[in-house]
Design an enzyme around this catalytic site. Structure first.
Site: not given
Ligand code: ARG
Length: 443
Positions: A140, A261, A267, A274
């Site tokens: 979970h 970024s 970043k 992804e």
């Protein structure tokens, strides 16, 4: 209408399979006496020339000739004359295209199986290095019990092994010869289908001509297996994304698999994981496209089937690119063992070990569960770990607790104690990684 009905824009990808199939068909026609030896020689010479033109990028693909089959046949005829016009004796584009797709797909499945092995090898390499690196295991997405990072990675090696089995299983059904079915009913020529099958390396011939030209279940089955490959990659990708988040900070990836970024200089984004997660959607989509393509078709061949190619091609490209990218990326994963250990110590992850300890002292498991829950509440209230609770306070909860409990409450004690096949103990992970190495090397 030409543009709407033509497939040459994409099915030229089948060109080499088409030539291979035609060579086998022509050899068979000569073998049974339908083609003369001279015609066969001319066809072989012509197709060799066509193959060269295509390979060098000199072939003049024409939309007006609709598809790869008619383009190649026309060029062959330009080069060798009448022999070229005789090639299509006893066959149809219907059995021809089904043969081409199967031949092509068989080769791609073999490449995918190799790529799966490459990724498994990368996972096994990391697992061996991190057999004793502890991290929190989750259920979970809550800290559950400590596991070893190596064990976690080997879970994926298992998934990709089943994917490999599925691919090889699908391959056996891909690898049957439709040629000879002709348009749908077979042909009046005295063909020798086994001759063609043997020449092309097919394991057998399709037994019903209507079925041979019309069903694409072999392609659907392959894409289903590919969707599972992508699903497994996507789960790993999701974990990498989470682990790279500063909230976890479990791993770093080499720069070439991430991007910065354009506006936020700090970043480092996990672009490759992804993208893989995103591309899984395409392959799932292709599976649904092919199932839908098939479901309403009456026997036998229908032009609908021309639509099988783009989903199939894109599935192969996506799966191969993704597997190869991951096989390169996985060895570059840099684990932060300190952050992993800290996280494993954070969530009372050894509570089950504590309960098991009490059971071994004679307490029924449900009572032990209850007692440990009380100890966890006590530790949580003090913002400390279970192992940091003083012995006398633990004894107030359960008198049976002894000094030996502290060995059980440590993270390393917890993982080392799960020392059986399939368990997370470093010793097991090392043995499994060694087994995997041997298996992968033997392939
Ligand atoms: N381009 C067609 C396909 O991909 C080849 C078969 C065409 N057959 C036909 N009878 N029109 O399915």
């Amino acid at each position: 209408m030409l543009r709407y009905t033509a497939s040459v824009g994409f099915d030229r990808r089948l060109a080499m399979a088409d030539i291979e199939g035609s060579l086998a068909h022509a050899a068979m026609l000569a073998h049974v006496g339908v083609l003369s030896a001279q015609d066969l020689t001319d066809i072989e010479r012509g197709l060799a020339a066509v193959r060269g033109e295509i390979a060098r990028g000199e072939f003049d693909w024409q939309l007006a000739l609709e598809d790869v089959h008619l383009n190649i046949e026309r060029r062959l005829t330009e080069l060798v004359g009448d022999a070229g016009k005789r090639l299509h004796t006893g066959r149809s584009r219907n059995d021809q295209v089904a043969t081409d797709v199967r031949l092509w797909l068989r080769g791609e499945i073999d490449a995918i199986v190799v790529a799966l092995g490459g990724l498994q090898g990368a996972l096994v390499g990391q697992a061996a290095q991190h057999a004793a690196t502890v991290m929190p295991g989750f259920t979970h997405l809550q800290v559950a019990q400590p596991v070893t990072f190596g064990h976690h990675l080997l879970a994926y090696a298992e998934m990709f092994e089943r994917d490999r089995e599925r691919m090889l299983d699908a391959r056996a059904r891909v690898n049957r010869l439709p040629l000879g079915a002709a348009a749908l009913a077979g042909t009046t020529f005295p063909i020798d289908r086994e001759f063609v099958a043997a020449r092309l390396g097919f394991e057998g011939v399709c037994q019903n001509s209507l079925d041979a030209v019309s069903d694409r279940d072999f392609a659907i089955e392959f894409v289903a297996a590919a969707a599972l490959v992508m699903t497994h990659v996507s789960r790993l990708a999701e974990e990498l994304v989470l682990w790279m988040s500063p909230r976890y900070g479990f791993v770093r990836l080499p720069d070439r698999f991430t991007t910065g970024s354009s506006i936020m200089p700090q970043k480092k984004n996990p672009d490759v994981p992804e993208l893989a997660r995103g591309k899984t959607g395409r392959v799932n989509g292709h599976l649904v496209a092919l199932l839908t393509l098939m479901k309403g078709q009456p026997l036998a061949y229908n032009k609908d089937n021309q639509e099988d190619k783009e989903p199939l091609f894109d599935t192969v490209d996506t799966v191969l690119d993704t597997l190869r990218a991951f096989a390169e990326m996985v060895p570059g994963i840099e684990a932060d063992a300190t952050a992993m250990r800290r996280a494993a110590e954070d969530g009372f992850s050894t509570a089950t070990d504590f309960a098991d300890y009490l059971v071994k002292k004679g307490m029924p498991f449900r009572d032990a569960h209850e007692a440990v829950a009380r100890a966890v509440r006590l530790a949580a209230g003090r913002r400390c770990d279970l192992a940091a609770l003083p012995l006398d306070e633990l004894q107030q909860i359960v008198p049976a607790v002894g000094e030996d409990v502290f060995a059980v409450l440590t993270i390393d004690g917890s993982v080392a104690a799960r020392n059986h096949r399939g368990g997370t103990a470093p010793e097991q992970v090392r043995a499994q990684a060694a087994d995997w190495r041997q298996r992968l090397q033997g392939r």
